[in-house]
Motif scaffolding. Sequence first.
Motif, short mmCIF file in Angstrom:
data_model
loop_
_atom_site.label_atom_id
_atom_site.label_comp_id
_atom_site.label_asym_id
_atom_site.label_seq_id
_atom_site.Cartn_x
_atom_site.Cartn_y
_atom_site.Cartn_z
N PHE A 61 42.01 55.48 35.39
CA PHE A 61 42.64 54.52 35.81
C PHE A 61 43.96 53.82 35.92
O PHE A 61 44.69 53.53 37.12
CB PHE A 61 41.56 52.96 36.00
CG PHE A 61 42.48 51.77 36.24
CD1 PHE A 61 41.94 51.52 37.70
CD2 PHE A 61 42.30 50.70 35.36
CE1 PHE A 61 42.66 49.80 38.20
CE2 PHE A 61 43.53 49.71 36.12
CZ PHE A 61 43.27 49.59 37.58
N TRP A 64 46.02 56.45 38.37
CA TRP A 64 45.93 56.40 39.33
C TRP A 64 46.91 54.65 40.68
O TRP A 64 47.59 54.91 41.11
CB TRP A 64 44.91 56.32 40.14
CG TRP A 64 43.66 55.49 40.67
CD1 TRP A 64 43.01 55.99 39.92
CD2 TRP A 64 44.03 54.66 41.10
NE1 TRP A 64 42.00 54.53 40.06
CE2 TRP A 64 42.71 53.45 41.39
CE3 TRP A 64 44.55 53.85 41.91
CZ2 TRP A 64 41.67 52.66 41.59
CZ3 TRP A 64 44.77 52.77 43.06
CH2 TRP A 64 43.06 52.12 42.54
N GLN A 65 46.65 53.66 39.19
CA GLN A 65 47.37 52.33 39.89
C GLN A 65 48.84 52.61 39.58
O GLN A 65 49.81 51.99 40.17
CB GLN A 65 46.82 51.54 39.13
CG GLN A 65 47.09 51.75 37.44
CD GLN A 65 47.91 50.46 37.02
OE1 GLN A 65 49.09 49.66 37.95
NE2 GLN A 65 48.39 51.00 36.28
N SER A 69 50.85 51.96 42.46
CA SER A 69 52.15 51.04 43.07
C SER A 69 53.39 51.75 42.81
O SER A 69 54.31 50.66 43.93
CB SER A 69 51.52 50.61 41.38
OG SER A 69 50.51 49.58 41.10
N ILE A 132 41.91 45.40 43.79
CA ILE A 132 43.28 46.13 42.90
C ILE A 132 43.96 45.60 43.77
O ILE A 132 45.23 46.19 44.09
CB ILE A 132 42.53 47.47 43.54
CG1 ILE A 132 43.73 48.56 42.66
CG2 ILE A 132 41.92 47.66 44.78
CD1 ILE A 132 44.29 48.66 41.53
N LEU A 136 47.77 45.86 42.78
CA LEU A 136 49.45 46.33 43.19
C LEU A 136 50.26 45.75 43.92
O LEU A 136 51.88 45.76 44.17
CB LEU A 136 48.72 46.93 44.49
CG LEU A 136 48.08 48.57 43.85
CD1 LEU A 136 47.37 49.25 45.37
CD2 LEU A 136 48.11 49.65 43.58
N HIS A 139 52.18 44.62 41.19
CA HIS A 139 53.61 45.42 40.97
C HIS A 139 55.40 45.61 41.47
O HIS A 139 55.78 45.65 41.57
CB HIS A 139 52.40 46.42 40.85
CG HIS A 139 51.69 46.59 39.39
ND1 HIS A 139 50.76 47.50 39.76
CD2 HIS A 139 52.60 46.35 37.97
CE1 HIS A 139 50.52 47.44 37.72
NE2 HIS A 139 51.26 46.44 37.49
N THR A 200 54.43 50.09 35.71
CA THR A 200 53.12 49.92 35.88
C THR A 200 52.00 50.76 35.01
O THR A 200 50.95 50.55 35.02
CB THR A 200 52.65 50.05 37.01
OG1 THR A 200 53.36 51.10 38.03
CG2 THR A 200 53.97 48.85 38.14
N VAL A 207 47.19 43.18 35.27
CA VAL A 207 45.96 43.91 35.57
C VAL A 207 45.02 42.81 34.56
O VAL A 207 43.64 42.59 35.23
CB VAL A 207 45.56 45.06 34.17
CG1 VAL A 207 44.49 45.62 34.62
CG2 VAL A 207 46.86 46.05 34.89
N GLY A 211 43.71 40.61 38.65
CA GLY A 211 42.52 42.26 38.06
C GLY A 211 41.51 41.45 37.64
O GLY A 211 40.37 41.77 37.90
N THR A 217 43.40 48.86 31.31
CA THR A 217 44.69 49.62 31.00
C THR A 217 45.11 50.61 29.82
O THR A 217 43.84 50.26 28.82
CB THR A 217 46.21 49.61 32.11
OG1 THR A 217 46.14 48.43 31.20
CG2 THR A 217 46.09 49.46 33.89
#
Lengths: 542, 345
Positions: A61, A64-65, A69, A132, A136, A139, A200, A207, A211, A217
Amino acid sequence: MSRHPRLAFAALAALPVAFLLAFFFWPVGSIVATGLFPGGRFDPDPFARALRGGLPGVAWFTLWQAAASTALTLVVSLPAAYVFARFEFPGKRTLRALFTVPFVLPTVVVATAFLALIGPGGMLGVRLDGTIWAILAAHVFFNVAVVLRTVGGLWAHLDPRLEEAARLLGASRWQAFTTVTLPLLRPALAAAASLVFLFTFTSFGTVLLLGGPGLATLEVEIYRHTTALFDLPLAAVLALVQMAGVTGVLAAYSRYQERRAVEQTLRPAAEVTRRPRTAGERALVGGTLAGTALLLLGPPAVLLARSLDTGSGWGTSFYRALGSPGRTGVRLVDPMQAVGNSLSFGVVATAVSVGIGLLAAAVIAYRRGRASQWFDTLLMLPLGTSAVTIGFGFVVALDAPVDLRSSWVLVPLAHALVAVPFVVRAVVPVMRAVRTRLREAAAVLGAPPRRVWREVDLPLISRAAAAGAGFAFAVSLGEFGATAFVARPDTLTMPVAIFRFLGQPGTLNFGRAMAMSVLLMLVTATAVGLIDRLRPAGLGDF
Amino acid sequence: MKRFSILLLATLTTLLTACGGGEPDTVRLLTHDSFLITEETAAAFTATTGWRLEVLPAGDTGSMVNQAILAAGNPVADVLFGVDTTFLSRALDADLFIPYESPVLGSLIPGLATDPDHRVTPIDYGDVCLNYDKAAFTTTPPPQSPADLTAPAYRGMLVVEDPATSSPGLAFLLATIASFGEAGEYTWQDYWADLRANDVRVTSGWEEAYYGAFSGGSGEGDRPIVVSYASSPPAEVIYADPPVGEAPTAVVTQGCFRQVEYAGILRGTSREAGARALIDFLLGERFQEEMPLTMFVFPALASADLPAEFVAHTMIPAAPLTLDPAAIEANRERWIEEWAAIVLR
């Protein structure tokens, strides 16, 4: 430099290396060792626990985030970077400084503004909190300034004649951009992307706040295991995973950078920019700026509105109440002291990071090869390392030879650790692009290497360095994470003051937190604007 | 270039030598971010004891305690303040403190000083309680205890904080464990499953829960019940703008969790006399009567007067819940994991 190149580069590198060793590798190494070698013997158990405890999912996670971002931030920023690099328009300097503001805002304040826009009953009518998409969007909001300033530094000096030539040869505007400009910009794009990625990748507050619970994270998990659970072995494993991930991405970046660097003739910015001529160009400039301003200045506008909304109409009562003891006779913060401390730390952190950053950038740009690639990666590592790991490392490691554990210098030094990569990233692409021919010519004419550097390179580089310095200052003004974990003398800064207000209930406290945030935005925009203006002149209008 | 390097080196050296370590007449206090002492009160400490005070905040309570443990024996400060019920056992196990029996102990509210060896001294206490928005309960009655919240009438009304990242969130979880227990017909796990079925909302921290999701007082959200403190209603009055005569929120006095905050003298200090003077001062009337207004906690000193707003707008829970610090330390991680499995996944 030509007679003893190795020696000269070693001398240049000495100070940055010493800085990194003392304030990053030694502290972080110590805290990781404390976790992994309990009682002096290596214990593999935390690795197994990490695997069982869902580490792969958290790591995936996180990765990929961060990648998503970064990509989104690049896409959103490039049109504005183009407009800033190529066109002259009224209010350009002010807008450039204003666009830096999001970068320094504390996450908790931005989260408030975001929730007002996309939360329950939000003004935009879509609910994105707890998804999410909110992460994003935040960010992108925080990091557009990174791309604008890093890419803009090079783009403003690209020779527009190259693109014009391509156009004359029949290329469309888009073709000219993708085949000529984009390849020339790649070093700066990669530099900006690497910074955004690191920011990020180690995202914490965004987050947690946007989130919601359940999304974690590596940074969040390191924080939890270090502070609440005091599970240092597991935290050490997580920190190693985080650093390994960061090192991997950075190694790929620096290999790419080495292959892609193109020497080119940089032009003074004044020759490159011009006023928009056609209606189409005016629409392009206006539309791009309006769109970017909406994204970047929307949330700050919400904060401004709330700081002025007294519940019984508009007014400045929250500002006037900032330092007042009110009915309790007890003053929570002294706003002038907060501004003063923030500025002082900013000045020290900027001086240290510009000094160290310039030396390091020279080594990386002029001494190509494995060693300098690794050096570059190592410099970036603090940006991709958990603030908790660094803060706790200070406690474990910095007790001897001088006990620095509770010294105020740790605050600006922690800021400088994070800010050095910004200076390096702003300067290296420009340094690499400076034509060797120009330097050789100067040397042939009898100038000693130091003089070549001072009189040829330095003026060219100073503009990029100023962009880096602006960032270093902004990093220091907005930084809260690393310094919050360091036991330090009670030095009130603006972000700390915001937290102090928000930590207690009451409309006055909420209003004052908003007012202090607006003050932080004002100070940031002013300081960054001034640094942009102070840019040394020389060799044309660089 | 060379001149530049020398300048930089000089700057760094100056920075490094301008380090802490403290003056001989200064006593240093390691504490959490929420600690606040007014300049006037700090000056009064110096005037009465001859010692100067240096405050070293070190993050939240967990960060602060853990840093103290990592530096055990060679502390960065002389006194630690702010270790609470949830972290006490960890601090005592790490042998952080040297004993000190303050002469003021006899004047404290009975029951707060629980350590027979006097390694820590209670300074204040606070209760984590449900708060509700009075305006939302004009027709339906407000809840009387946490147990009421599983009823359909309170569906979609509650917001709580994640115990993994929030201190009041953890306290409320501990309160439910203390009241429903781990075994029997209806355990704390059953209670939370019911809360989830009744649409409880979870935020990461207190700020988002209170300011973001709660509808009462200065909250801007739409949930009329929140996990906060017994001291939140008086804060709403003290920090109301424009001023209000009555608190817009109230406390559910059942099912509160009591947290006591302690201070202790750090082992390895070279200023034990100053450290003792500081602990006595923290229990003195001046600081004790200031604490409610700066930190929104209740004084441990029985004779300390509460500010008028506290007297008028809050009720101190008669029978607050608590758990043995050792049990908290032993089970914290498991409880949080189990809670997350029930409520979040």
